[in-house]
Design a protein around this motif. Structure first.
Motif, PDB file in Angstrom:
ATOM      1  N   LEU A 213       0.875  -1.179   0.000  1.00 41.89           N
ATOM      2  CA  LEU A 213       0.000   0.000   0.000  1.00 41.89           C
ATOM      3  C   LEU A 213       0.908   1.223   0.000  1.00 41.89           C
ATOM      4  CD1 LEU A 213      -2.218  -1.295   2.936  1.00 41.89           C
ATOM      5  CD2 LEU A 213      -2.930  -1.307   0.552  1.00 41.89           C
ATOM      6  N   GLY A 214       1.316   1.666  -1.178  1.00 40.22           N
ATOM      7  CA  GLY A 214       2.278   2.765  -1.242  1.00 40.22           C
ATOM      8  C   GLY A 214       3.617   2.323  -0.683  1.00 40.22           C
ATOM      9  N   LYS A 215       4.019   2.897   0.452  1.00 40.05           N
ATOM     10  CA  LYS A 215       5.283   2.537   1.089  1.00 40.05           C
ATOM     11  C   LYS A 215       5.101   1.496   2.197  1.00 40.05           C
ATOM     12  CE  LYS A 215       7.411   7.060   0.224  1.00 40.05           C
ATOM     13  NZ  LYS A 215       8.052   8.239   0.859  1.00 40.05           N
ATOM     14  N   ILE A 216       3.862   1.085   2.426  1.00 33.58           N
ATOM     15  CA  ILE A 216       3.554   0.136   3.492  1.00 33.58           C
ATOM     16  C   ILE A 216       3.462  -1.279   2.921  1.00 33.58           C
ATOM     17  CG2 ILE A 216       1.948  -0.492   5.324  1.00 33.58           C
ATOM     18  CD1 ILE A 216       3.324   2.183   5.755  1.00 33.58           C
ATOM     19  N   VAL A 217       4.158  -2.224   3.565  1.00 40.69           N
ATOM     20  CA  VAL A 217       4.111  -3.628   3.154  1.00 40.69           C
ATOM     21  C   VAL A 217       3.375  -4.423   4.226  1.00 40.69           C
ATOM     22  CG1 VAL A 217       5.431  -5.685   2.536  1.00 40.69           C
ATOM     23  CG2 VAL A 217       6.279  -3.413   1.879  1.00 40.69           C
ATOM     24  N   ILE A 218       2.304  -5.098   3.824  1.00 35.07           N
ATOM     25  CA  ILE A 218       1.458  -5.859   4.742  1.00 35.07           C
ATOM     26  C   ILE A 218       1.602  -7.352   4.440  1.00 35.07           C
ATOM     27  CG2 ILE A 218      -0.917  -6.292   5.507  1.00 35.07           C
ATOM     28  CD1 ILE A 218      -0.011  -3.518   6.254  1.00 35.07           C
ATOM     29  N   PRO A 219       1.835  -8.197   5.452  1.00 36.47           N
ATOM     30  CA  PRO A 219       1.931  -9.639   5.199  1.00 36.47           C
ATOM     31  C   PRO A 219       0.548 -10.256   4.969  1.00 36.47           C
ATOM     32  CG  PRO A 219       2.110  -9.219   7.548  1.00 36.47           C
ATOM     33  CD  PRO A 219       2.067  -7.863   6.884  1.00 36.47           C
ATOM     34  N   ILE A 220       0.510 -11.322   4.178  1.00 39.90           N
ATOM     35  CA  ILE A 220      -0.712 -12.100   3.988  1.00 39.90           C
ATOM     36  C   ILE A 220      -0.608 -13.346   4.854  1.00 39.90           C
ATOM     37  CG2 ILE A 220      -2.125 -13.419   2.359  1.00 39.90           C
ATOM     38  CD1 ILE A 220      -1.162 -11.555   0.153  1.00 39.90           C
ATOM     39  N   GLY A 221      -1.526 -13.514   5.784  1.00 44.03           N
ATOM     40  CA  GLY A 221      -1.511 -14.684   6.662  1.00 44.03           C
ATOM     41  C   GLY A 221      -1.950 -15.935   5.928  1.00 44.03           C
ATOM     42  N   SER A 222      -1.386 -17.062   6.287  1.00 42.59           N
ATOM     43  CA  SER A 222      -1.685 -18.314   5.596  1.00 42.59           C
ATOM     44  C   SER A 222      -3.169 -18.687   5.693  1.00 42.59           C
ATOM     45  CB  SER A 222      -0.826 -19.454   6.161  1.00 42.59           C
ATOM     46  OG  SER A 222      -1.037 -19.601   7.560  1.00 42.59           O
ATOM     47  N   VAL A 223      -3.793 -18.371   6.832  1.00 35.76           N
ATOM     48  CA  VAL A 223      -5.212 -18.685   7.019  1.00 35.76           C
ATOM     49  C   VAL A 223      -6.092 -17.875   6.073  1.00 35.76           C
ATOM     50  CG1 VAL A 223      -7.126 -18.555   8.672  1.00 35.76           C
ATOM     51  CG2 VAL A 223      -4.893 -19.371   9.417  1.00 35.76           C
ATOM     52  N   TYR A 224      -5.621 -16.670   5.699  1.00 35.67           N
ATOM     53  CA  TYR A 224      -6.428 -15.758   4.892  1.00 35.67           C
ATOM     54  C   TYR A 224      -6.067 -15.787   3.411  1.00 35.67           C
ATOM     55  CZ  TYR A 224      -7.505 -13.959   9.513  1.00 35.67           C
ATOM     56  OH  TYR A 224      -7.897 -13.853  10.819  1.00 35.67           O
ATOM     57  N   ALA A 225      -5.078 -16.579   3.035  1.00 39.85           N
ATOM     58  CA  ALA A 225      -4.568 -16.553   1.662  1.00 39.85           C
ATOM     59  C   ALA A 225      -5.644 -16.870   0.626  1.00 39.85           C
ATOM     60  CB  ALA A 225      -3.387 -17.523   1.527  1.00 39.85           C
ATOM     61  N   GLN A 226      -6.447 -17.909   0.881  1.00 37.55           N
ATOM     62  CA  GLN A 226      -7.492 -18.284  -0.074  1.00 37.55           C
ATOM     63  C   GLN A 226      -8.557 -17.203  -0.186  1.00 37.55           C
ATOM     64  OE1 GLN A 226      -7.933 -20.674  -2.233  1.00 37.55           O
ATOM     65  NE2 GLN A 226      -6.122 -21.879  -1.771  1.00 37.55           N
ATOM     66  N   ASN A 227      -8.902 -16.599   0.943  1.00 40.38           N
ATOM     67  CA  ASN A 227      -9.892 -15.532   0.927  1.00 40.38           C
ATOM     68  C   ASN A 227      -9.390 -14.328   0.140  1.00 40.38           C
ATOM     69  OD1 ASN A 227     -12.345 -14.253   1.634  1.00 40.38           O
ATOM     70  ND2 ASN A 227     -11.364 -13.259   3.377  1.00 40.38           N
ATOM     71  N   VAL A 228      -8.108 -13.996   0.311  1.00 39.11           N
ATOM     72  CA  VAL A 228      -7.498 -12.889  -0.427  1.00 39.11           C
ATOM     73  C   VAL A 228      -7.510 -13.202  -1.926  1.00 39.11           C
ATOM     74  CG1 VAL A 228      -5.350 -11.625  -0.832  1.00 39.11           C
ATOM     75  CG2 VAL A 228      -6.065 -12.161   1.508  1.00 39.11           C
ATOM     76  N   LYS A 229      -7.158 -14.429  -2.263  1.00 41.73           N
ATOM     77  CA  LYS A 229      -7.170 -14.846  -3.661  1.00 41.73           C
ATOM     78  C   LYS A 229      -8.548 -14.681  -4.269  1.00 41.73           C
ATOM     79  CE  LYS A 229      -6.422 -18.955  -6.537  1.00 41.73           C
ATOM     80  NZ  LYS A 229      -6.073 -20.412  -6.521  1.00 41.73           N
ATOM     81  N   GLY A 230      -9.571 -15.077  -3.509  1.00 41.12           N
ATOM     82  CA  GLY A 230     -10.945 -14.943  -3.986  1.00 41.12           C
ATOM     83  C   GLY A 230     -11.350 -13.493  -4.167  1.00 41.12           C
ATOM     84  N   LYS A 231     -10.906 -12.626  -3.255  1.00 43.04           N
ATOM     85  CA  LYS A 231     -11.241 -11.208  -3.348  1.00 43.04           C
ATOM     86  C   LYS A 231     -10.650 -10.594  -4.599  1.00 43.04           C
ATOM     87  CE  LYS A 231     -13.052  -7.467  -1.594  1.00 43.04           C
ATOM     88  NZ  LYS A 231     -14.495  -7.336  -1.318  1.00 43.04           N
ATOM     89  N   PHE A 232      -9.385 -10.905  -4.878  1.00 41.53           N
ATOM     90  CA  PHE A 232      -8.745 -10.330  -6.054  1.00 41.53           C
ATOM     91  C   PHE A 232      -9.318 -10.904  -7.344  1.00 41.53           C
ATOM     92  CE2 PHE A 232      -4.905  -9.541  -3.186  1.00 41.53           C
ATOM     93  CZ  PHE A 232      -5.332  -8.248  -2.917  1.00 41.53           C
ATOM     94  N   LYS A 233      -9.852 -12.114  -7.252  1.00 40.38           N
ATOM     95  CA  LYS A 233     -10.502 -12.737  -8.415  1.00 40.38           C
ATOM     96  C   LYS A 233     -11.741 -11.944  -8.825  1.00 40.38           C
ATOM     97  CE  LYS A 233     -12.168 -17.293  -9.914  1.00 40.38           C
ATOM     98  NZ  LYS A 233     -12.419 -18.674  -9.463  1.00 40.38           N
ATOM     99  N   GLN A 234     -12.349 -11.260  -7.821  1.00 40.47           N
ATOM    100  CA  GLN A 234     -13.550 -10.501  -8.086  1.00 40.47           C
ATOM    101  C   GLN A 234     -13.274  -9.100  -8.625  1.00 40.47           C
ATOM    102  OE1 GLN A 234     -16.465 -10.671  -4.780  1.00 40.47           O
ATOM    103  NE2 GLN A 234     -15.136 -12.199  -3.871  1.00 40.47           N
ATOM    104  N   LEU A 235     -12.071  -8.594  -8.374  1.00 38.42           N
ATOM    105  CA  LEU A 235     -11.766  -7.193  -8.733  1.00 38.42           C
ATOM    106  C   LEU A 235     -11.556  -7.015 -10.221  1.00 38.42           C
ATOM    107  CD1 LEU A 235      -9.359  -6.288  -5.803  1.00 38.42           C
ATOM    108  CD2 LEU A 235     -11.796  -5.827  -6.002  1.00 38.42           C
TER     109      LEU A 235
END
Length: 235
Positions: A213-235
């Motif tokens: 996010l600009g200069k901010i780097v946020i980790p993706i947690g393993s538990v949330y990885a599939q949910n994140v993948k699904g969210k980006f699939k919708q964008l």
């Protein structure tokens, strides 16, 4: 118009049944499998921090059956019950499930159930997202109610008993849970880690492990990885 992908989990104590349902969700372009469980108690732990659109739920399970599971579940997600015993049908619809699938489940019947889920999700969206939805909210911080515009929030960070809202103009702390924010923020916000919720409008880049996010780097947690993948699939 953005296509809605149905984020789902499978709960069934029979591994072969789980494998079949997983193949069905993989084959259906409308569904994204977040997790699969053979132990309903483990599924309840997952649901403490995750809210799928749909649960594909077996009825007959030794530790906690599907009817009991629904009665203790406090999440607002849709349920499709699955079992080899048709006598559970009456109880199932008393619990307001979307559909009831009898084993062995054929793919065409599975798709019919998913179609019903899509209709209900569309109806819910129509009800809870009117055109005049507010574009701001208030949070209590430092003994006052602070007005915050959704578009200004870059990300939220969980800090033990507090949540830090990082906006484009300022940072504030509030005694509110990440869970409550996750349930009430607009659809452009996604939880990517136990400690982070991000505004997808502010993402500049991402990979399988991090979001920038600009200069901010946020980790993706393993538990949330599939949910994140699904969210980006919708964008």
């Amino acid at each position: 118009m953005v296509k809605k992908v149905i984020r789902c989990i499978i709960i069934d104590d029979e591994p072969l049944s789980v494998k079949l349902l997983e193949s069905y969700t993989d084959s259906c372009s409308d569904t994204l499998l977040l997790q699969k469980f053979t132990n309903p108690v483990e599924a309840l732990h997952f649901l403490e921090n995750n809210i799928p659109d749909l649960i594909l739920l077996d009825v007959q399970m030794p530790e906690l059956n599907g009817i009991q599971f629904i009665k203790i579940l406090q999440k607002k997600c849709l349920i499709v019950l699955i079992t080899a015993y048709p006598q559970y049908a009456v109880n199932a619809f008393d619990l307001d499930v979307v559909d009831y699938l009898l084993k062995p489940i054929v793919y065409e019947r599975f798709l019919q159930a998913i179609s019903k889920v899509k209709d209900q999700l569309a109806s819910q969206k129509h009800i809870v997202e009117p055109k005049d939805t507010l574009d701001y909210f208030f949070v209590k911080s430092e003994y006052k109610m602070q007005k915050v515009y959704f578009k200004d929030v870059v990300y939220l960070e969980g800090l033990r008993d507090y949540v830090a809202l990082h906006t484009k103009q300022f940072k504030l702390l509030t005694l509110q849970s990440m869970k409550s924010f996750e349930q009430n923020l607009p659809s452009n916000f996604v939880r990517v880690h136990k400690s982070y919720i991000v505004n997808t409008d502010d993402i500049t880049s991402f990979n399988s492990n991090t979001i920038v996010l600009g200069k901010i780097v946020i980790p993706i947690g393993s538990v949330y990885a599939q949910n994140v993948k699904g969210k980006f699939k919708q964008l």
